[in-house]
Design an enzyme around this catalytic site. Structure first.
Site, PDB file in Angstrom:
ATOM      1  N   SER A 252       3.596  -6.852 -16.550  1.00 38.73           N
ATOM      2  CA  SER A 252       4.070  -5.625 -16.238  1.00 38.73           C
ATOM      3  C   SER A 252       4.633  -4.739 -17.567  1.00 38.73           C
ATOM      4  O   SER A 252       5.466  -5.439 -18.336  1.00 38.73           O
ATOM      5  CB  SER A 252       4.762  -5.325 -15.159  1.00 38.73           C
ATOM      6  OG  SER A 252       6.007  -5.095 -15.344  1.00 38.73           O
ATOM      7  N   LYS A 253       4.449  -3.631 -17.274  1.00 38.49           N
ATOM      8  CA  LYS A 253       4.788  -2.759 -18.669  1.00 38.49           C
ATOM      9  C   LYS A 253       6.300  -2.703 -18.694  1.00 38.49           C
ATOM     10  O   LYS A 253       6.841  -2.198 -19.656  1.00 38.49           O
ATOM     11  CB  LYS A 253       4.230  -1.409 -18.748  1.00 38.49           C
ATOM     12  CG  LYS A 253       4.496  -0.380 -17.531  1.00 38.49           C
ATOM     13  CD  LYS A 253       3.992   0.990 -17.654  1.00 38.49           C
ATOM     14  CE  LYS A 253       4.426   1.799 -16.540  1.00 38.49           C
ATOM     15  NZ  LYS A 253       3.623   2.915 -16.291  1.00 38.49           N
ATOM     16  N   ARG A 254       6.966  -2.988 -17.588  1.00 36.37           N
ATOM     17  CA  ARG A 254       8.363  -2.971 -17.259  1.00 36.37           C
ATOM     18  C   ARG A 254       8.883  -3.924 -18.265  1.00 36.37           C
ATOM     19  O   ARG A 254      10.084  -4.064 -18.571  1.00 36.37           O
ATOM     20  CB  ARG A 254       8.846  -3.052 -16.122  1.00 36.37           C
ATOM     21  CG  ARG A 254       8.759  -1.632 -15.386  1.00 36.37           C
ATOM     22  CD  ARG A 254       9.286  -1.759 -13.926  1.00 36.37           C
ATOM     23  NE  ARG A 254      10.705  -2.031 -13.970  1.00 36.37           N
ATOM     24  CZ  ARG A 254      11.410  -2.436 -12.853  1.00 36.37           C
ATOM     25  NH1 ARG A 254      10.921  -2.608 -11.877  1.00 36.37           N
ATOM     26  NH2 ARG A 254      12.748  -2.481 -13.090  1.00 36.37           N
TER      27      ARG A 254
END
Ligand code: GLU
Length: 504
Positions: A252-254
């Site tokens: 995930s981009k997090r």
């Protein structure tokens, strides 16, 4: 039977490496069977879909060497290939489903739905709303209809029992109908939801094999039922394992950069990235790590996909890329790639040179000033922050983390939006803008002596900017789980009513 596969990306945000991974496997499967591979754009979410994002999907897949036979940009016999242009088709099938008694108009208000969900929750039931929960007395339906109250079309689903379906890689899968809600098929605005549009399109586009990520397994019961209601044969389902971060959580981009544009800007070779994606859950029969797309096409066998979560590890990708650079390029080709295809060309440099021109005296001033724009992660540590800012390190950490969370939620990315966002955050945190921006400058450019940090972030793009902020937080000692909880609480307080960081 001609094998036909497809990818169906939604054009929201940056093009995702997961889209390329799924595209690669669909392409290999179709080619290997002498079939066709279709690209369909699922843009029924009109608020979030953009033409720019659609173009970036085409460009970045092409950059990786992946091509399709039919699509919005190519045309083909089953068009249009953009769902926003197929509204009448979906409305017609929704009407047919209502007429046949497989779907119904639902006039429930959002408040009523909330009450219904709560009462199911209190009764210890799954929160999926069933047709029996949603039913209204006939007179009430007639009354709401006469008043012109807004409505949606929902599908009937069994109240109980078990839905079973086959997945080529996983065998028989069972899902309790109790967990499956009376899915909305047509929204208030007359647009279809994913489920209706997906089933209708896969059928009309004669898709024979649906190869997609495992996050869609739970949608299969609804799809199976829709195929039955419409009297159509369901394509074979093949759910590929999700890409994972090295800590095994969903990519995930997090946590990690997920945009293909980031890998482009970092300076990965497209051949190496495609090669690496081909190793996600799959391997060559001889286990060789480095292979071309052509070699993969020749050796591909979908039944050899392994289901253990494939880890997308940037360090491994770097290693593989190094092999490609050393073994596959002559020095002339290496130079050409850098200068023509990568960042050392006019197109890439122009936006930066516009700013640098105002700040240099001689040409040799340019390279040091532009260095941060063509670098990956910067060499910074807590000393940079201690010396660069008069704020406590703790405060600087807060600024970086809050800005990062804000950036994760941004749908568009440009200097004005970034400025408005950072200014608003500095006011809410009650920190003078200049002080507030200092740690961000250090994270993004390595020092405060560069040109506007908003312009720099626009040039670097969202994934690289976020990666630098994360890297800066690490340089400041990292944020422990406990600290993150505290920060999250403070972040929510700043902004009562705003949702926290969202998963992608
Ligand atoms: N629009 C969905 C996505 O963004 C497509 C899922 C599917 O392949 O069915 O991934």
């Amino acid at each position: 039977m001609t094998v036909r596969t497809r990818i169906a990306p939604s054009p929201t945000g940056d093009p995702h490496v997961g889209t390329a991974y799924i595209a690669l496997f669909n392409l290999c499967f179709a080619r290997q069977h002498g079939g066709q591979f279709v690209l369909r754009i699922e843009d029924t979410d009109q608020q979030r879909s953009t033409a720019q994002s659609e173009q970036l999907i085409f460009d970045s897949l092409h950059w990786l060497g992946l091509d399709w036979d039919e699509g919005p940009d190519k045309g083909g016999p089953h068009g249009p290939y953009r769902q926003s242009e197929r509204g009448d088709i979906y409305r017609e099938y929704a009407r047919q489903l209502v007429d046949a008694g497989h779907a119904f108009h639902c006039y429930r208000t959002p408040e009523e739905l909330e009450v219904l969900r709560n009462s199911r929750r209190e009764a210890g039931l799954a929160t999926a709303l069933k047709p029996s929960d949603l039913a209204l007395p006939e007179a009430e339906v007639a009354k709401r209809e006469a008043e012109g109250a807004p409505s949606v079309i929902r599908m009937y689903v069994p109240e109980e029992g078990v839905c079973t379906f086959q997945d080529r890689l996983r065998g028989e899968i069972e899902i309790d109908w109790a967990q499956v809600d009376a899915q909305i098929l047509l929204k208030q605005d007359g647009m279809p939801t994913y489920h209706l549009a997906n089933v209708v399109d896969d059928h009309l586009m004669e898709i024979t094999h649906v190869i997609r990520g495992e996050e869609w397994i739970n949608s299969a019961p609804k799809h199976k039922l829709l195929y039955e209601y419409l009297g159509w044969e369901m394509p074979e389902l093949i759910h590929l394992p999700l890409l994972r971060n090295p800590d095994k959580s969903k990519l995930s981009k997090r946590k990690n950069p997920t945009s293909i544009l980031f890998y482009q800007r970092m300076g990965f070779m497209p051949e190496a990235l495609t090669n690496y994606l081909g190793r996600m859950g799959w391997s060559m029969p001889d286990e060789s790590e480095k292979f071309t797309l052509e070699q993969m096409l020749e050796a591909f066998d979908i039944d050899r996909v392994s289901l253990g979560g494939p880890v997308f590890d940037m360090e491994k990708l770097r290693w593989l890329n190094g092999c490609w650079i050393r073994e596959e390029l002559t020095t002339e080709e290496f130079a050409e790639r850098l200068i023509k295809n990568w960042s050392y060309n006019q197109e890439y440099l122009l936006p930066a040179l516009k700013h640098l021109q105002q700040r240099v005296e001689i040409y040799s001033d340019v390279a040091p000033a532009a260095c941060f724009l063509v670098s990956g992660m910067l060499e910074i540590d807590d000393e940079n922050f201690r010396q660069g800012s008069r704020l406590e390190l703790e405060k600087q950490r807060e600024i970086l983390q809050f800005s990062l969370w804000r950036m994760e939620d941004m749908l568009d990315w440009n200097r004005d939006l970034l400025f408005a966002m950072l200014k608003d955050l500095s006011e809410k945190m009650d920190i003078k803008l200049k002080d507030f921006l200092t740690p961000i400058f250090i994270a993004i450019a390595g020092s405060t002596s560069s040109f506007s940090v908003m312009d720099s972030m626009e040039i670097l793009g969202p994934d690289m900017s976020r990666a630098r902020l994360r890297h800066a937080l690490e340089a400041l000692g990292g944020v422990s789980k406990k600290a993150a909880k505290k920060l999250e609480k403070a972040y929510r307080k700043l902004d009562e009513g705003a949702s926290g960081p969202e998963e992608d």
